[in-house]
Design a protein around this motif. Structure first.
Motif, PDB file in Angstrom:
ATOM      1  N   UNK A  25       0.844  -1.196   0.000  1.00  0.00           N
ATOM      2  CA  UNK A  25       0.000   0.000   0.000  1.00  0.00           C
ATOM      3  C   UNK A  25       0.885   1.255   0.000  1.00  0.00           C
ATOM      4  N   UNK A  26       1.891   1.267   0.872  1.00  0.00           N
ATOM      5  CA  UNK A  26       2.772   2.428   0.978  1.00  0.00           C
ATOM      6  C   UNK A  26       3.479   2.690  -0.351  1.00  0.00           C
ATOM      7  N   UNK A  27       3.986   1.626  -0.942  1.00  0.00           N
ATOM      8  CA  UNK A  27       4.749   1.784  -2.175  1.00  0.00           C
ATOM      9  C   UNK A  27       3.852   2.208  -3.338  1.00  0.00           C
ATOM     10  N   UNK A  28       2.711   1.553  -3.441  1.00  0.00           N
ATOM     11  CA  UNK A  28       1.863   1.813  -4.606  1.00  0.00           C
ATOM     12  C   UNK A  28       1.135   3.147  -4.542  1.00  0.00           C
ATOM     13  N   UNK A  29       0.738   3.553  -3.346  1.00  0.00           N
ATOM     14  CA  UNK A  29      -0.046   4.790  -3.256  1.00  0.00           C
ATOM     15  C   UNK A  29       0.797   5.968  -2.773  1.00  0.00           C
TER      16      UNK A  29
END
Ligand code: GTP
Ligand code: MG
Length: 262
Positions: A172-176
C-alpha cells in the motif's frame, strides 16, 4: 517464449531511471526527533516500525505525528487502532498546545478500531481513496494476532498471517505513496539479552526472516527521569543514531541529554 504459470516478468529499469525516481520521492516531515533518525522525514513510500515495552510512549508518538500531519489542509490520517487506546481528547490537547486548529485536526483523523484480525486486515481494504491519507498508522500491529493465535502450534499460522498483513501495508505504501507507521509492543527479557520483538525472536528460531519485512525500525526505551530514547535499529539506509525525547502537553518533544550517542 511461453511463461510458466508461476512466473511473472518483472519490469526492467536502468539505474538512471531508478535514480530519477528516487529523487522524486517526497518526505513527510513530522517535526519530531523521529525525522532526524530517518533522513529528515518519512519517505512517502516506506513503512516505519516503532517498537518498545508497555508504556514507553509508542502511542504518544503516533498521536503527535497524526496531529502534526492533520494540521495541514490536505493532511488526512488513517489510524488503525488495534488496542482501543485512541484518545481524541489527547489529540485535541496536543493540537491546542501546538497552535493547530483542534477541530480541523480531529476532522482529518479517520480511525478504525478493529475487534479482531479479520477486521484489522479489512481495515486496510477500507482505506478511502478520497480523501487519500497522507499517513497511515497502525497502533499495536501484533496485539490482535497475539490474542487470537495462542500456543506453539499456532505460532506458524500467526507469523504467516502477520507477515501477509505487513506485506500488504508495504505494498500500500509503495503503490499509493503513503507512508505508514506501525507500532509493536515487546516484552523485556529478564536475562538482559537485547530486546527483540517476540514475533521476530520466535521466527528467528524458526529460521524465517520476518525480521526483514520492515526496513526502518525504531526502538524506544526509557532513560533517566521522564526522558525516552528513540534509536534507529538495523537500517540499510541511515546511520544508527539515537534521539532523546520527552512526553509533554505538546505530545513528544526533543529532550536534552539522555544517553545520546551516534
Ligand atoms: P503500550 O501501548 O501499552 O505498549 O504502551 P505505549 O508505548 O503505547 O505507551 P503510551 O504511548 O501509551 O505512553 C504512556 C505514557 O505516556 C504514560 O506513562 C505517560 O507518561 C505518558 N502520557 C500518556 N498520556 C499523557 C498525557 O495526556 N500527557 C502527558 N504529558 N503524558 C502522557
Ligand atoms: Mg500504545
Amino acid at each position: 517464449m511461453p511463461k510458466k504459470a508461476e512466473e511473472k516478468i518483472p519490469e526492467i529499469k536502468t539505474a538512471k531511471q531508478l535514480l530519477e525516481e528516487e529523487q522524486k520521492i517526497k518526505r513527510l516531515k513530522t517535526d519530531t526527533p523521529i525525522d532526524e533518525l530517518i533522513g529528515g522525514g518519512i519517505r512517502e513510500d516506506e513503512v516505519i516500525e516503532i517498537y518498545g515495552e508497555y508504556g514507553v510512549g509508542k502511542t504518544q508518538i503516533v498521536f503527535t505525528l497524526a496531529a502534526k500531519v492533520a494540521s495541514e489542509p490536505d493532511g488526512h490520517v488513517y489510524f488503525i487502532d488495534c488496542e482501543n487506546t485512541f484518545r481524541p481528547e489527547r489529540i485535541k490537547q496536543i493540537a491546542q498546545n501546538k497552535g493547530y486548529n483542534p477541530t480541523e485536526v480531529l476532522t482529518r483523523i479517520h480511525v478504525a478500531q478493529p475487534k479482531d484480525t479479520k477486521e484489522q486486515i479489512g481495515a486496510l481494504a477500507a482505506i478511502p481513496k478520497e480523501p487519500k491519507p497522507k499517513l497511515l498508522i497502525v497502533d499495536g500491529v501484533t496485539t490482535l494476532f497475539r490474542a487470537e493465535y495462542i500456543g506453539r502450534e499456532q505460532l506458524s499460522p500467526k507469523q504467516q498471517a502477520l507477515l501477509r498483513f505487513l506485506r500488504r501495508i508495504k505494498e500500500y505504501a509503495r503503490e499509493t505513496k503513503t507512508p505508514a507507521i506501525i507500532t509493536n509492543q515487546i516484552y523485556a527479557n529478564p536475562d538482559g539479552t537485547p530486546f527483540i520483538p517476540l514475533e521476530y525472536r520466535e521466527l528467528a528460531v524458526g529460521g524465517h526472516t520476518l525480521y526483514h519485512a520492515i526496513n526502518n525500525r525504531i526502538f524506544i526505551r526509557k532513560a533517566k527521569g521522564t526522558t525516552r530514547i528513540a534509536r534507529l535499529v538495523d537500517s540499510s539506509e541511515y546511520p544508527q543514531q539515537e534521539r532523546p525525547f520527552k512526553i509533554t502537553e505538546k505530545g513528544i518533544e526533543p529532550a536534552e541529554g539522555g544517553e545520546t550517542h551516534e
